[in-house]
Design a protein around this motif. Sequence first.
Motif, PDB file in Angstrom:
ATOM      1  N   VAL A   1       0.713  -1.228   0.008  1.00 54.61           N
ATOM      2  CA  VAL A   1      -0.170   0.024   0.047  1.00 54.61           C
ATOM      3  C   VAL A   1       0.814   1.217   0.082  1.00 54.61           C
ATOM      4  O   VAL A   1       0.413   2.244  -0.343  1.00 54.61           O
ATOM      5  CB  VAL A   1      -0.904  -0.032   1.147  1.00 54.61           C
TER       6      VAL A   1
ATOM      7  N   TYR B   1       3.664   3.524  -1.474  1.00 55.63           N
ATOM      8  CA  TYR B   1       4.427   3.894  -2.673  1.00 55.63           C
ATOM      9  C   TYR B   1       5.131   5.141  -2.544  1.00 55.63           C
ATOM     10  O   TYR B   1       4.469   6.106  -2.410  1.00 55.63           O
ATOM     11  CB  TYR B   1       3.577   3.897  -4.199  1.00 55.63           C
TER      12      TYR B   1
ATOM     13  N   ARG C   1       2.628   7.841  -1.309  1.00 56.01           N
ATOM     14  CA  ARG C   1       1.088   7.432  -1.547  1.00 56.01           C
ATOM     15  C   ARG C   1       0.799   6.363  -0.862  1.00 56.01           C
ATOM     16  O   ARG C   1       1.387   5.325  -1.173  1.00 56.01           O
ATOM     17  CB  ARG C   1       0.842   7.531  -3.119  1.00 56.01           C
TER      18      ARG C   1
ATOM     19  N   ASP D   1      -2.244   3.406  -0.879  1.00 52.44           N
ATOM     20  CA  ASP D   1      -3.273   3.224  -1.721  1.00 52.44           C
ATOM     21  C   ASP D   1      -4.182   2.559  -0.704  1.00 52.44           C
ATOM     22  O   ASP D   1      -4.428   1.844  -0.306  1.00 52.44           O
ATOM     23  CB  ASP D   1      -2.753   1.817  -2.363  1.00 52.44           C
ATOM     24  N   THR D   2      -5.181   3.856  -0.410  1.00 49.77           N
ATOM     25  CA  THR D   2      -6.077   3.564   0.817  1.00 49.77           C
ATOM     26  C   THR D   2      -7.181   2.560   0.444  1.00 49.77           C
ATOM     27  O   THR D   2      -7.795   1.823   1.298  1.00 49.77           O
ATOM     28  CB  THR D   2      -6.911   5.039   1.108  1.00 49.77           C
ATOM     29  N   GLU D   3      -7.628   2.690  -0.844  1.00 50.37           N
ATOM     30  CA  GLU D   3      -8.482   1.540  -1.203  1.00 50.37           C
ATOM     31  C   GLU D   3      -8.193   0.071  -0.972  1.00 50.37           C
ATOM     32  O   GLU D   3      -8.841  -0.573  -0.007  1.00 50.37           O
ATOM     33  CB  GLU D   3      -9.128   1.681  -2.765  1.00 50.37           C
ATOM     34  N   THR D   4      -7.002   0.008  -1.334  1.00 47.39           N
ATOM     35  CA  THR D   4      -6.601  -1.666  -1.070  1.00 47.39           C
ATOM     36  C   THR D   4      -6.242  -1.732   0.377  1.00 47.39           C
ATOM     37  O   THR D   4      -6.785  -2.782   0.867  1.00 47.39           O
ATOM     38  CB  THR D   4      -5.070  -1.610  -1.657  1.00 47.39           C
TER      39      THR D   4
ATOM     40  N   THR E   1     -10.052   9.156 -12.125  1.00 43.90           N
ATOM     41  CA  THR E   1      -8.963   8.325 -12.524  1.00 43.90           C
ATOM     42  C   THR E   1      -8.682   8.411 -14.193  1.00 43.90           C
ATOM     43  O   THR E   1      -9.882   8.254 -15.005  1.00 43.90           O
ATOM     44  CB  THR E   1      -9.115   6.733 -12.210  1.00 43.90           C
TER      45      THR E   1
ATOM     46  N   ILE F   1      -0.434   5.669 -10.874  1.00 43.06           N
ATOM     47  CA  ILE F   1      -0.735   4.804 -10.010  1.00 43.06           C
ATOM     48  C   ILE F   1      -0.679   3.551 -10.620  1.00 43.06           C
ATOM     49  O   ILE F   1      -1.200   2.431 -10.215  1.00 43.06           O
ATOM     50  CB  ILE F   1      -2.424   4.819  -9.505  1.00 43.06           C
TER      51      ILE F   1
ATOM     52  N   THR G   1      -4.360   9.445 -10.986  1.00 43.10           N
ATOM     53  CA  THR G   1      -5.231  10.167 -10.074  1.00 43.10           C
ATOM     54  C   THR G   1      -5.418  11.589 -10.363  1.00 43.10           C
ATOM     55  O   THR G   1      -4.321  12.173 -10.127  1.00 43.10           O
ATOM     56  CB  THR G   1      -5.072   9.753  -8.837  1.00 43.10           C
TER      57      THR G   1
END
Length: 346
Positions: free
Chosen positions: A83, A85, A141, A143-146, A216, A237, A243
Amino acid sequence: MKDVDYIIVGCGLASIAFCEELRANQKSFVVFDDGSQKSSVVAAGLYNPVILKRFSEVWKAKAQLELAIPLYQKIEEELKIKVDYKLRILRRFTSVAEQNKWFNASDKPGLEPFLSTHLVTNDNRVIDAPFGFGEVLHAGRIDTETLILNYRSFLKNKGWLEESTFVHNNLKMDSDNLAYKNFKTQKVVFAEGFGVKTNPYFDHIPLTGTKGEILTIKAPDLKINYAIKSSVFVIPIGNDLYTIGSTYNNEDKSNTPTRSAKEELITKLKSFITCDFDIVKHVAGVRPTVKDRRPIVGGHPDYKNLYVLNGLGTRGVMIAPYVSHHLYQHIENNVALDSEISVNRF
Ligand SMILES: Cc1cc2nc3c(=O)[nH]c(=O)nc-3n(C[C@H](O)[C@H](O)[C@H](O)COP(=O)(O)OP(=O)(O)OC[C@H]3O[C@@H](n4cnc5c(N)ncnc54)[C@H](O)[C@@H]3O)c2cc1C
């Protein structure tokens, strides 16, 4: 009845950081989440220690990063996901005066570790940046969704997640114990984001709520592996996807994407990017913003076992671990909360 040390309401960035405090201290808990708020899931996920409008340091940036980065690394290792990066963030300059302002700022003690003093020149033909860029150091960054989807699965597999709305009026309180549904507990922490507006115990906290929308895009000719901050952010991304965000709207409190925000983002993007792109996703959420731009943490003035963890504003990725740590220390070890973040300031 199942006995747990804590009930937590909400499973966004605030809650996840607090759950990690509880796990590290062998406390038992259950989380309730109904997916009604989207801020954490849709966030661009940047952690950036510099305010790029004014070239000033983010409040307690260093202290926040020192807690945040190891926490996300720990989650990555335990959940076997990626998550975090690391990312170069380049601030596009619009004039020589701005370049000078940047280099003056880079001398300030709080900013020195975060602002590169090297002027980055543009070598990409589809980007318009005649004055070049300033580079932010130690940014990245999440990856908040993951993160959120995987963390929810992790909690669910442990039996620690209830995917339902927490109905505040059904919380039973006697002098020592709290009970909700089939759970008995000592403490409830509300980490509901903008959803706190429907919480009768903490609806007095002055959350403004700022809606943000994000696109996106797929742009095969852009070919950048760094983020650009201009009138909007462009954040790579992977797989030629970027994004583009975000908008700021203090009136609309819905999670519905709008045509006007989409047009605003496209117009701003086209002011400095000239290649073709397709829009592949458009999402929205309401940031839990506060007028004084500080988080809101602490106990209810009358109900001593009810706590709030909120007001993460525009920078939840960095602030969540910091405030969760302070709230935990306050609850369990009686450490006083800094008046800047305490709910008592209202
Ligand atoms: C477009 C956009 C871009 C952003 N970009 C960034 C960025 O780049 N970097 C950054 O650091 N921050 C960013 N943010 C801000 C960041 O998303 C927030 O600071 C953070 O997500 C707030 O987290 P939270 O856990 O407090 O709230 P939320 O994410 O809103 O989570 C609250 C949770 O509580 C649940 N809930 C609420 N009420 C109840 C109830 N009664 N019962 C059960 N569950 C309930 C909701 O479903 C939700 O899951 C962005 C936000 C937006 C909208």
